[in-house]
Design a protein around this motif. Structure first.
Motif, PDB file in Angstrom:
ATOM      1  N   UNK A  17       0.861  -1.200  -0.126  1.00  0.00           N
ATOM      2  CA  UNK A  17       0.088  -0.109  -0.004  1.00  0.00           C
ATOM      3  C   UNK A  17       0.908   1.306  -0.120  1.00  0.00           C
ATOM      4  N   UNK A  18       2.044   1.072   0.793  1.00  0.00           N
ATOM      5  CA  UNK A  18       2.752   2.214   0.778  1.00  0.00           C
ATOM      6  C   UNK A  18       3.297   2.545  -0.760  1.00  0.00           C
ATOM      7  N   UNK A  19       3.933   1.636  -1.298  1.00  0.00           N
ATOM      8  CA  UNK A  19       4.514   1.637  -2.544  1.00  0.00           C
ATOM      9  C   UNK A  19       3.355   2.187  -3.566  1.00  0.00           C
ATOM     10  N   UNK A  20       2.185   1.721  -3.344  1.00  0.00           N
ATOM     11  CA  UNK A  20       0.995   2.006  -4.083  1.00  0.00           C
ATOM     12  C   UNK A  20       0.720   3.475  -4.460  1.00  0.00           C
ATOM     13  N   UNK A  21       0.992   4.274  -3.264  1.00  0.00           N
ATOM     14  CA  UNK A  21       0.691   5.587  -3.333  1.00  0.00           C
ATOM     15  C   UNK A  21       1.921   6.454  -3.720  1.00  0.00           C
ATOM     16  N   UNK A  22       3.077   5.755  -4.188  1.00  0.00           N
ATOM     17  CA  UNK A  22       4.167   6.812  -4.532  1.00  0.00           C
ATOM     18  C   UNK A  22       4.185   7.322  -5.964  1.00  0.00           C
ATOM     19  N   UNK A  23       4.694   8.424  -6.205  1.00  0.00           N
ATOM     20  CA  UNK A  23       4.459   9.132  -7.586  1.00  0.00           C
ATOM     21  C   UNK A  23       5.186   8.492  -8.808  1.00  0.00           C
ATOM     22  N   UNK A  24       5.912   7.496  -8.574  1.00  0.00           N
ATOM     23  CA  UNK A  24       6.695   6.885  -9.807  1.00  0.00           C
ATOM     24  C   UNK A  24       5.819   5.625 -10.329  1.00  0.00           C
ATOM     25  N   UNK A  25       5.890   5.361 -11.464  1.00  0.00           N
ATOM     26  CA  UNK A  25       4.913   3.791 -11.825  1.00  0.00           C
ATOM     27  C   UNK A  25       5.752   2.723 -11.589  1.00  0.00           C
ATOM     28  N   UNK A  26       7.080   2.762 -11.524  1.00  0.00           N
ATOM     29  CA  UNK A  26       7.802   1.405 -11.151  1.00  0.00           C
ATOM     30  C   UNK A  26       7.428   1.219  -9.522  1.00  0.00           C
ATOM     31  N   UNK A  27       7.411   2.089  -8.689  1.00  0.00           N
ATOM     32  CA  UNK A  27       6.966   1.889  -7.313  1.00  0.00           C
ATOM     33  C   UNK A  27       5.459   1.163  -7.409  1.00  0.00           C
ATOM     34  N   UNK A  28       4.662   1.680  -8.157  1.00  0.00           N
ATOM     35  CA  UNK A  28       3.339   1.501  -8.074  1.00  0.00           C
ATOM     36  C   UNK A  28       3.115  -0.081  -8.615  1.00  0.00           C
ATOM     37  N   UNK A  29       3.769  -0.382  -9.631  1.00  0.00           N
ATOM     38  CA  UNK A  29       3.984  -1.876 -10.214  1.00  0.00           C
ATOM     39  C   UNK A  29       4.403  -2.563  -9.070  1.00  0.00           C
ATOM     40  N   UNK A  30       5.669  -2.404  -8.397  1.00  0.00           N
ATOM     41  CA  UNK A  30       6.276  -3.049  -7.223  1.00  0.00           C
ATOM     42  C   UNK A  30       5.109  -3.306  -5.995  1.00  0.00           C
ATOM     43  N   UNK A  31       4.381  -2.153  -5.925  1.00  0.00           N
ATOM     44  CA  UNK A  31       3.266  -2.342  -4.689  1.00  0.00           C
ATOM     45  C   UNK A  31       2.233  -3.134  -5.189  1.00  0.00           C
ATOM     46  N   UNK A  32       1.883  -3.006  -6.493  1.00  0.00           N
ATOM     47  CA  UNK A  32       0.973  -4.105  -6.965  1.00  0.00           C
ATOM     48  C   UNK A  32       1.318  -5.589  -6.656  1.00  0.00           C
ATOM     49  N   UNK A  33       2.510  -5.743  -7.018  1.00  0.00           N
ATOM     50  CA  UNK A  33       3.084  -7.187  -6.761  1.00  0.00           C
ATOM     51  C   UNK A  33       3.405  -7.478  -5.405  1.00  0.00           C
ATOM     52  N   UNK A  34       3.574  -6.706  -4.398  1.00  0.00           N
ATOM     53  CA  UNK A  34       3.440  -6.733  -3.187  1.00  0.00           C
ATOM     54  C   UNK A  34       2.345  -7.129  -2.651  1.00  0.00           C
ATOM     55  N   UNK A  35       1.188  -6.514  -3.021  1.00  0.00           N
ATOM     56  CA  UNK A  35      -0.187  -6.846  -2.469  1.00  0.00           C
ATOM     57  C   UNK A  35      -0.655  -8.174  -2.963  1.00  0.00           C
ATOM     58  N   UNK A  36      -0.309  -8.500  -4.088  1.00  0.00           N
ATOM     59  CA  UNK A  36      -0.738  -9.800  -4.711  1.00  0.00           C
ATOM     60  C   UNK A  36      -0.143 -10.999  -4.009  1.00  0.00           C
TER      61      UNK A  36
END
Length: 113
Positions: A17-36
């Motif tokens: 969730x923390x990475x999902x709210x970051x401004x860069x797209x790679x961090x968003x993709x990494x956050x989605x992977x951690x959530x999955x």
């Protein structure tokens, strides 16, 4: 064992969730992977944690609590394959967007530095 698994699920969820709210797209993709990963662990934990137990009940009448449930394991295996394909697709889209726009921010704005 349950406390360690619960802690791992909580840490993966919070980090995702923390990475999902970051401004860069790679961090968003990494956050989605951690959530999955967190959801996959949760589904496996919901299907009873048993080691060295057969997944199929024989013809004799036995206690079903002694056997492991194969449905959550099959669901998680399918989810792993789907999340891998989705992550690969998101990374390709990320690279294409980075090439077209010149930055990798989710909102399209760069930091003031």
């Amino acid at each position: 064992m349950e406390a360690v698994l619960s802690l791992a699920i909580g840490i993966l969820t919070a980090s995702g969730l923390w990475l999902l709210f970051r401004p860069r797209t790679f961090q968003v993709v990494l956050g989605l992977s951690l959530l999955s990963y967190a959801v996959n662990l949760f589904i496996v934990a919901a299907g009873r944690l048993r080691t060295d137990a057969p997944p199929i009940i024989g013809k004799e009448l036995v206690d079903p609590a002694l056997y492991t449930d194969p449905i959550p394991q099959a669901l998680v295996l399918t989810a792993i394959v789907i999340s891998f394909a989705t992550t690969a697709l998101l990374l390709v889209v990320l690279l294409a967007a980075r090439g077209l726009t010149g930055n990798d921010h989710v909102d399209g704005e760069e930091d003031d530095q």
